[in-house]
Design a protein around this motif. Sequence first.
Motif, PDB file in Angstrom:
ATOM      1  N   UNK A   1      39.756  55.229  39.756  1.00  0.00           N
ATOM      2  CA  UNK A   1      40.504  54.925  38.538  1.00  0.00           C
ATOM      3  C   UNK A   1      41.980  55.183  38.804  1.00  0.00           C
ATOM      4  N   UNK A   2      42.818  54.249  38.381  1.00  0.00           N
ATOM      5  CA  UNK A   2      44.254  54.339  38.562  1.00  0.00           C
ATOM      6  C   UNK A   2      44.886  54.415  37.169  1.00  0.00           C
ATOM      7  N   UNK A   3      45.544  55.522  36.871  1.00  0.00           N
ATOM      8  CA  UNK A   3      46.191  55.725  35.577  1.00  0.00           C
ATOM      9  C   UNK A   3      47.654  55.335  35.718  1.00  0.00           C
ATOM     10  N   UNK A   4      48.095  54.365  34.926  1.00  0.00           N
ATOM     11  CA  UNK A   4      49.433  53.792  35.099  1.00  0.00           C
ATOM     12  C   UNK A   4      50.171  53.704  33.775  1.00  0.00           C
ATOM     13  N   UNK A   5      51.428  53.283  33.882  1.00  0.00           N
ATOM     14  CA  UNK A   5      52.242  53.057  32.686  1.00  0.00           C
ATOM     15  C   UNK A   5      51.758  51.846  31.889  1.00  0.00           C
ATOM     16  N   UNK A   6      50.938  50.990  32.498  1.00  0.00           N
ATOM     17  CA  UNK A   6      50.410  49.795  31.828  1.00  0.00           C
ATOM     18  C   UNK A   6      48.949  49.953  31.423  1.00  0.00           C
ATOM     19  N   UNK A   7      48.397  51.137  31.546  1.00  0.00           N
ATOM     20  CA  UNK A   7      47.005  51.381  31.184  1.00  0.00           C
ATOM     21  C   UNK A   7      46.196  51.864  32.378  1.00  0.00           C
ATOM     22  N   UNK A   8      44.899  51.959  32.172  1.00  0.00           N
ATOM     23  CA  UNK A   8      43.992  52.431  33.216  1.00  0.00           C
ATOM     24  C   UNK A   8      43.350  51.223  33.893  1.00  0.00           C
ATOM     25  N   UNK A   9      43.316  51.271  35.226  1.00  0.00           N
ATOM     26  CA  UNK A   9      42.705  50.205  36.002  1.00  0.00           C
ATOM     27  C   UNK A   9      41.648  50.793  36.922  1.00  0.00           C
ATOM     28  N   UNK A  10      40.699  49.968  37.259  1.00  0.00           N
ATOM     29  CA  UNK A  10      39.632  50.325  38.198  1.00  0.00           C
ATOM     30  C   UNK A  10      39.991  49.712  39.545  1.00  0.00           C
ATOM     31  N   UNK A  11      39.580  50.379  40.595  1.00  0.00           N
ATOM     32  CA  UNK A  11      39.770  49.843  41.941  1.00  0.00           C
ATOM     33  C   UNK A  11      38.422  49.945  42.642  1.00  0.00           C
ATOM     34  N   UNK A  12      37.665  48.862  42.589  1.00  0.00           N
ATOM     35  CA  UNK A  12      36.341  48.836  43.226  1.00  0.00           C
ATOM     36  C   UNK A  12      36.181  47.543  44.010  1.00  0.00           C
ATOM     37  N   UNK A  13      35.305  47.572  45.000  1.00  0.00           N
ATOM     38  CA  UNK A  13      34.970  46.348  45.716  1.00  0.00           C
ATOM     39  C   UNK A  13      34.284  45.402  44.739  1.00  0.00           C
ATOM     40  N   UNK A  14      34.557  44.119  44.899  1.00  0.00           N
ATOM     41  CA  UNK A  14      34.007  43.134  43.975  1.00  0.00           C
ATOM     42  C   UNK A  14      33.596  41.880  44.717  1.00  0.00           C
ATOM     43  N   UNK A  15      32.319  41.566  44.675  1.00  0.00           N
ATOM     44  CA  UNK A  15      31.822  40.342  45.300  1.00  0.00           C
ATOM     45  C   UNK A  15      32.426  39.120  44.632  1.00  0.00           C
ATOM     46  N   UNK A  16      32.521  39.157  43.295  1.00  0.00           N
ATOM     47  CA  UNK A  16      33.026  37.993  42.556  1.00  0.00           C
ATOM     48  C   UNK A  16      34.501  37.736  42.835  1.00  0.00           C
TER      49      UNK A  16
END
Length: 130
Positions: free
Chosen positions: A71-86
């Motif tokens: 999980x990446x907490x940023x000034x623009x909100x929280x984002x996930x960083x995971x591998x993604x097949x799609x």
Amino acid sequence: MTTATKFPLSRLRRDQRHWRLFAAVIVVSLMSTGTYLGVYAASSRQVDFTVNSKERICSSDSSGTTDCKYLIFTSAGVFENTDSFMALKNNSSDLYNQLRAGERYEANVIGWRIPILSEYPNITSVTKEG
């Protein structure tokens, strides 16, 4: 008389109905999957942010399987960083290592924040600004 000539016509019709039903289920499944992938891809966008903090979150189920995500907490909100097949992304650990708190980045993200499912937009690529 051979067994081929005793094949009942009613059984042939029943088998044809089963195949039609099977084909219909396959077509609907493919259309649903295609629609989901199209909508998911359409959610792709660029976001500029400053990293506040980051952490690795892990959860285990009753069978002992552990699932982790960054999980990446940023000034623009929280984002996930995971591998993604799609999203054809398999470098989440490398991307996580690039990010530094206090630094500004431009990132491509895909997906949405869905609180009830604990889902976050996924960062697919990142470049440092400045």
